[in-house]
Design an enzyme around this catalytic site. Structure first.
Site, PDB file in Angstrom:
ATOM      1  N   HIS B 214     -74.143   0.576 -52.316  1.00 24.82           N
ATOM      2  CA  HIS B 214     -74.711   0.139 -53.592  1.00 24.82           C
ATOM      3  C   HIS B 214     -73.807   0.601 -54.735  1.00 24.82           C
ATOM      4  O   HIS B 214     -74.232   0.698 -55.871  1.00 24.82           O
ATOM      5  CB  HIS B 214     -76.105   0.720 -53.795  1.00 24.82           C
ATOM      6  CG  HIS B 214     -76.995   0.570 -52.612  1.00 24.82           C
ATOM      7  ND1 HIS B 214     -77.208   1.598 -51.718  1.00 24.82           N
ATOM      8  CD2 HIS B 214     -77.709  -0.484 -52.157  1.00 24.82           C
ATOM      9  CE1 HIS B 214     -78.028   1.173 -50.760  1.00 24.82           C
ATOM     10  NE2 HIS B 214     -78.341  -0.076 -50.993  1.00 24.82           N
ATOM     11  N   GLY B 400     -37.302 -12.354 -29.598  1.00 27.90           N
ATOM     12  CA  GLY B 400     -38.140 -13.297 -28.857  1.00 27.90           C
ATOM     13  C   GLY B 400     -37.435 -13.801 -27.598  1.00 27.90           C
ATOM     14  O   GLY B 400     -38.041 -13.870 -26.521  1.00 27.90           O
ATOM     15  N   ALA B 553     -29.367 -20.019 -35.132  1.00 23.07           N
ATOM     16  CA  ALA B 553     -29.610 -18.987 -34.112  1.00 23.07           C
ATOM     17  C   ALA B 553     -29.969 -19.615 -32.768  1.00 23.07           C
ATOM     18  O   ALA B 553     -29.501 -19.159 -31.716  1.00 23.07           O
ATOM     19  CB  ALA B 553     -30.722 -18.043 -34.570  1.00 23.07           C
TER      20      ALA B 553
END
Lengths: 572, 572
Positions: B214, B400, B553
């Protein structure tokens, strides 16, 4: 504003990792999204998707009875074709795949490419595009997909769960989309993770009618509306666009919050939507009110209606169990609708009265007359009580008293002839509390019950000393529950003098009618005296200070009631 | 900001009316709140409550397995004693009542009064106060109740549902509260219905540590933290306050959003919380991440931990079915954890290889060698590929590729001796896609699979023409899914020259190793030529414009891989 993130660029992947950690007992991550663990016999795979930022769309609705997999793109960005292909392949259980998503160019392209590739690899793949947003185009086929996505996914997921084949699931998906319409409004924009400013904004004091879930332009900005008018706007515009001229009278509604519009607001709005639908002859079937398709922290709400035929209704009401959407018929079906506990509305009228003495039955008849007098006097003074209450309160005291008195009288009049005074007052008191609402309703209801309980149903006679005890029980109940003191400017300021005076009269040998009449005068004096008092402490105090100079509404109504009852007793 | 209301004074009642309309099949309204329809044998009534504005606290958690009733006060205001009394009485099923609520003065007073009154009427009533907020006081008994309310209600609701008597339900409630700790942070204040300004504010760029639901003062305002640091702050402070010195190693967590902090943010934060808990030797049991105790449209989050013993764990994991909280073990238990579909992680290693010719088995061994060479060349160039990618992308290409290559090699090496080339490449490709992540991972994985599928496992010989077809299948897969064109500055700019050159060499009579070596030179030329190209269209374009002058890339990594594989083939 989105506040929790690490690298904003990685937001979509990071949140997916957390989601998968959380639901690793039922879902598995695959490149590009999530799939459900298999559930029984092989099924058609319903693979849904789109950008992130719309949770529970899309991955929150993967699971038994709903989607088989979800492709998870970046925030508000279509997943790539490679992602869709990957999830589609992982989701396939040998019975084919349906891709389904909202009608956006990026999704159409990427899921379309993925579907082609899957077909090349021998996986039959269909595409069902959702077009429910009536604000986005006139042509139903050109519309965007918003919260109605869920309605269409639900239908297909239920069909697949029931064993339907690929043709059937695709057919159901198209039928479900054709039957579904949504209209949304936005109150405020949303902020992308890491962004310093909202993606879009709605002018202050306005709502964006038909604004899309990524901030796409809507129909117009209109000034903010009270809930009742907002409900009417949404319902009327959707009904004007009903499919097949609205032949069906059963609809599956979704009242969907977009992010910062919270549950209480949705419930409040639902009350109006529900009654408007019923007024228009429509029956809402298992409505969903909550968050099913959000837009980060956007403020806004949308209403979706799916017009149901028997097939769509069966699919809509079918069981589903996913991270964010869980509906099962069994736990609700088990609930006992016949056994209603104490105080539970009209069904309580079937209760059987307990044993009662002849005196208790006789006094019960007197009490019904007294309640009749009470109801009449409250009805006569309803407006006056409201005006007095409005000085310090919300002005509903007269109305609340009348609702309570009406309910109590009706219930007392319905009592069987063999019922005693305690039994009748118990039922009447509970009815008062139920119907009057608010704290004063509970006080009056409980006090009437306590009055009856103090008398009991098994005595041979009810002399004035017993009535004095019952009046004290009434007062004690009010004091116990209301926790006010004499002088706090409440009904106690009439009630306590009434009780003291009655007992005093009885001590000097007066009968009930005589004592009551004298005591009623004391109550009236007490009620008048409240005008000079400061109000009781509490939440409403600043406003209530104004009430000095005005009598208290609660004390006034009590004095009016006891005076009228005294007249009735005197006339016997 | 709260936008949907009619009369702000009536907000709490209006929203309750909508809520009751929505759930009339399972709940009934009574004066002061709601109670659940009875479910089987009479049970101890667990009656919870507090102010409105905290949905699903409190009425959203009424139903089988959880609370029997909820008392509904005004926004952020304790219900009155009369309301609590009324709901307690309606909820009683003859086995007594436990009132439970967070530790606030108003609730303590009003529920206490109601309990006294109920006891006077013969209904045994207990009170269990929740005190989970570690930020609100040092003394555990003085603390406020916040999201841990839910943990305590859940334990008592489950005990009551299991038939426990009143003493037992009360004991469980106290034990549950003693085992529960919460710490919250606020990002922004909330606005009361109809108010023009927030009830409280958090300084911009800061979070209020320990700020109450509150807006009660917290510990301090600290600058906003990244998610990982925020998770550490919450976890460390809770663990420092572990009950009984943290004897239990099993905890029931709730990561609770306060209103505008949305699901995706909570999932993202959960990822860190989950790993921090595990690092500290704790096992999260059926964590809840979502909205269980909100504060209108307040921004913020709290973490609750309940340290579990066997009894509390059984209660925490028990079934419940309420409007806002539904957990059933059966639908999850039915899911098949053994049958894992295509591409599903390590479990796939149990698949049995299909029939394969001697030539297919031999070629599979060559492919494993080639994957080893691929992995090695990617590992050598990981940093370089990352640097190139960082010019136009997010710099994770090297990482990756290496993750994908590692996974593919591991899976290929694990293949049984009787496996053929298609089977091995299928498994390796799926592993690549799973582990590499992102779109390029899916492309490489699918392409390797397509390469293997084009070769097949049943041929007697694999001549150069067949290899040319397989290379074309690899390229076609990349084109199908990636939808790029030659010249878009993607790996296609190395791949397409490679494929064309290989086929050309084969047409002139070259063997596979010879053709591959020549084609690899064409790929290298293609990769170098990408430096001069403009990047492919797409979301990242503005950034990618900078990449003119830098090779791509993806094309670079492809050229490196085919060159290394060519060397291996030539050395055979």
């Amino acid at each position: 504003m989105t506040k929790i993130f690490d690298d904003p660029e990685e937001f979509a992947d990071d949140q997916l990792a957390g989601f998968l950690d959380l639901y690793s007992d039922r879902l598995r991550g695959v490149p590009g999204g999530v799939v459900s663990l298999p559930d029984g016999e092989p099924k058609v795979a319903v693979v849904i998707g789109g950008g992130s930022g719309h949770y529970p769309a899309f991955c929150g609705t993967v699971g038994p009875g709903l989607a088989t997999g979800a492709v998870v793109g970046n925030i508000f960005t279509s997943p790539s074709a490679a992602q869709a292909y990957s999830v589609g392949r992982a989701a396939d259980q040998g019975r084919g795949v349906v891709f389904s998503f909202g009608n956006y160019a990026g999704d159409i392209m990427n899921f379309g490419i993925a579907a082609e590739r899957l077909r090349k690899e021998g996986i039959d793949t269909r595409v069902v595009v959702v077009t429910d947003d009536v604000a986005s185009a006139d042509d139903p086929e050109q519309r965007r997909g918003i919260a109605g996505d869920f309605s269409v996914f639900k239908a297909m997921g239920a069909a697949a769960a029931a064993g339907a084949d690929l043709d059937e699931v695709e057919r159901v998906g198209r039928a479900s989309n054709a039957a579904t319409r949504t209209l949304g409004v936005a109150f405020s924009g949303c902020t992308m993770p890491g962004a310093g400013a909202p993606l879009f904004q709605v002018p202050a004091g306005h709502l964006g009618l038909g604004l899309g879930i990524h901030g796409e332009p809507g129909i117009e900005d209109v000034p903010l509306l009270p809930a009742e008018k907002l409900a009417a706007l949404l319902v009327e515009r959707l009904l004007a666009d009903a499919p097949d001229g609205g032949a069906s009278t059963r609809v599956a509604p979704i009242l969907n919050g977009l992010g910062t519009t919270k549950y209480e607001e949705l419930f409040l709005l639902w009350r109006h939507v529900s009654s408007l639908l019923r007024e228009r002859g429509l029956t809402p079937v298992q409505p969903e009110v909550g968050e099913l398709v959000t837009s980060l922290d956007m403020g806004g709400v949308s209403l979706t209606l799916q017009w149901l035929d028997d097939e769509l209704e069966a699919l809509w009401t079918a069981d589903a169990y996913t991270p964010a959407y869980r509906k099962l018929a069994a736990p609700v079906a088990r609930l006992d609708r016949t056994a209603v506990a104490d105080g539970a509305g009209e069904a309580g009228a079937q209760e059987v009265a307990g044993p009662a003495s002849e005196a208790a039955r006789s006094l019960a008849r007197t009490v019904v007359d007294a309640l009749r007098g009470l109801q009449a006097v409250v009805a006569e003074h309803e407006d006056e009580l409201g005006r007095i209450d409005a000085v310090a309160g919300d002005g509903d005291h007269g109305r609340g008293m009348l609702k309570g008195a009406n309910a109590a009288l009706r219930r007392a009049e319905d009592a069987p002839a063999e019922a005693g005074v305690a039994w009748v007052l118990g039922r009447a008191g509970r009815a008062w509390a139920e119907q009057a609402g608010g704290t004063s309703g509970v006080l009056w209801g409980a006090a009437l019950e306590a009055f009856g309980a103090a008398l009991g149903d098994e005595r041979d006679a009810y002399g004035p000393a017993l009535v004095a005890d019952a009046i004290d029980a009434f007062a004690e109940s009010v004091q116990d529950l209301g926790r006010a003191q004499a002088g706090d400017k409440t009904l106690l300021d009439a009630l306590l003098p009434f009780a003291a005076s009655f007992r005093e009269q009885v001590a000097t040998g007066a009968g009930t009618a005589e004592a009551w009449t004298v005591a009623a005068d004391a109550a009236t004096q007490g009620a008048r005296a409240t005008a000079a008092m400061r109000p009781k402490v509490g939440r409403a105090r600043p406003l209530a200070e104004k009430s000095v100079g005005t009598p208290d509404a609660g004390a006034t109504s009590l004095s009016l009631v006891v005076t009228r009852v005294g007249e009735l007793l005197g006339a016997r």
